[in-house]
Design a protein around this motif. Sequence first.
Motif, PDB file in Angstrom:
ATOM      1  N   LEU A 227       0.837  -1.208   0.000  1.00  0.00           N
ATOM      2  CA  LEU A 227       0.000   0.000   0.000  1.00  0.00           C
ATOM      3  C   LEU A 227       0.868   1.251   0.000  1.00  0.00           C
ATOM      4  O   LEU A 227       0.559   2.242  -0.674  1.00  0.00           O
ATOM      5  N   LYS A 228       1.965   1.216   0.768  1.00  0.00           N
ATOM      6  CA  LYS A 228       2.868   2.363   0.781  1.00  0.00           C
ATOM      7  C   LYS A 228       3.507   2.563  -0.591  1.00  0.00           C
ATOM      8  O   LYS A 228       3.648   3.689  -1.091  1.00  0.00           O
TER       9      LYS A 228
ATOM     10  N   ALA B 206      -0.174   5.011  -0.801  1.00  0.00           N
ATOM     11  CA  ALA B 206      -1.135   5.240   0.289  1.00  0.00           C
ATOM     12  C   ALA B 206      -0.506   6.152   1.325  1.00  0.00           C
ATOM     13  O   ALA B 206       0.606   5.889   1.782  1.00  0.00           O
TER      14      ALA B 206
ATOM     15  N   TRP C 185      -3.662   7.733   6.284  1.00  0.00           N
ATOM     16  CA  TRP C 185      -4.711   6.760   5.962  1.00  0.00           C
ATOM     17  C   TRP C 185      -4.407   5.422   6.615  1.00  0.00           C
ATOM     18  O   TRP C 185      -5.309   4.784   7.176  1.00  0.00           O
ATOM     19  N   LEU C 186      -3.133   4.983   6.584  1.00  0.00           N
ATOM     20  CA  LEU C 186      -2.762   3.695   7.182  1.00  0.00           C
ATOM     21  C   LEU C 186      -2.934   3.716   8.700  1.00  0.00           C
ATOM     22  O   LEU C 186      -3.367   2.742   9.306  1.00  0.00           O
TER      23      LEU C 186
ATOM     24  N   ASP D  12      -6.592   3.599   9.496  1.00  0.00           N
ATOM     25  CA  ASP D  12      -7.081   2.246   9.207  1.00  0.00           C
ATOM     26  C   ASP D  12      -6.789   1.311  10.382  1.00  0.00           C
ATOM     27  O   ASP D  12      -7.665   0.559  10.827  1.00  0.00           O
TER      28      ASP D  12
END
Length: 361
Positions: free
Chosen positions: A272-273, A277, A281-282, A285
């Motif tokens: 995701l990184k 992302a 956001w992470l 989440d």
Amino acid sequence: MYLALRDLRHAPGRFTLIGAVIALMMLLVGFLTGLTGGLAGQNISGILGTGASSVVAANSDDEFSWSTAQVDKAQLAAWQDAAAGTDATVTPVGVSTTRLEHGDASAAVTLWAEPTDATPLGTDLAPLENGQIVLPEDAATSLGITTGDTIELAGEQLTVAAVADTGQFSHTDIARVTLDDWRGYLRDRMQPERTASVLLVNGTIDHADTVAADSDTQAQGLLPSLLGLEAFKSEIGTLGMMIGMLFGISALIVGVFFLVWSMQRQRDISVLKALGAPMGWLRRDALGQAAFLLVVAIAIGSALALGLGALIAPVAPFIVAWWTILPPALAMLIAGLIGALVSLRQINRVDPLVALNATAA
């Protein structure tokens, strides 16, 4: 929340297990809080019911204790003179624990003595006359007597003026008598004569510190005076320490679980990184996943604590109320989120190149 929700769907057994642990912790905390409230009520409901502002007793080398406190006539007069002309009232109160007997039956009670010319504090009972007593409901049932019957106290026959919920003091029900009858009880039992055990002040007296110093007395708020009950202090201290330790253990369990969970899904986070992302956001989440699990588990644990408490309340000192569940639930949620914050460090340290190299391999 996409990744968090996907994790919850694909690993239900793992999240159910940690959720069950959190729910059990909440059950323990809620149960202990209700039990603490019930035990506290058995200790102090009679004192709190008076609604007094402060408690006055003679100075002593030892810490204030309800069981040994006393005031003499001069000290009573000094405080009543200080309250004259103000809205404050000063009520002398005598306190002794004894056992009432009637026939073959007996019941342990605390004699709570007040003057004859005033409504008993914290009640809607009529002022008592000498020779009268108000019995608590449980004691009257145990002794098999009711309003209008007589009972012997220290060689004197007292008429039961009423049977009522009179509160409790140090795990015994309160029986209300007059100060004169209480002093007669002390003489009969060869105990030192006392004008009263304490003075209950309702309202504000100007220059109270000066009055206390001049009369060789000590005045303290009603709540601090509760620490003068040894049973109350030891019970609250022990149960409070247990509840605090459960909060700490909860934070540790949640923190370790999400830390290990973050390490196991490190590859997904790396991808995701690499795809761009943002870190915010992470983090949201991960925290959202923890908050969702905590809220559901704490709700289940709270419901179990309320249900179990409702079952045992009729036979045990247990209070079922919003304040025995809601504050512990919020504290548990905060402790769990603090523990979950530990896992964010692992997310921050993830390097996207690791995921790309791993995928290429």
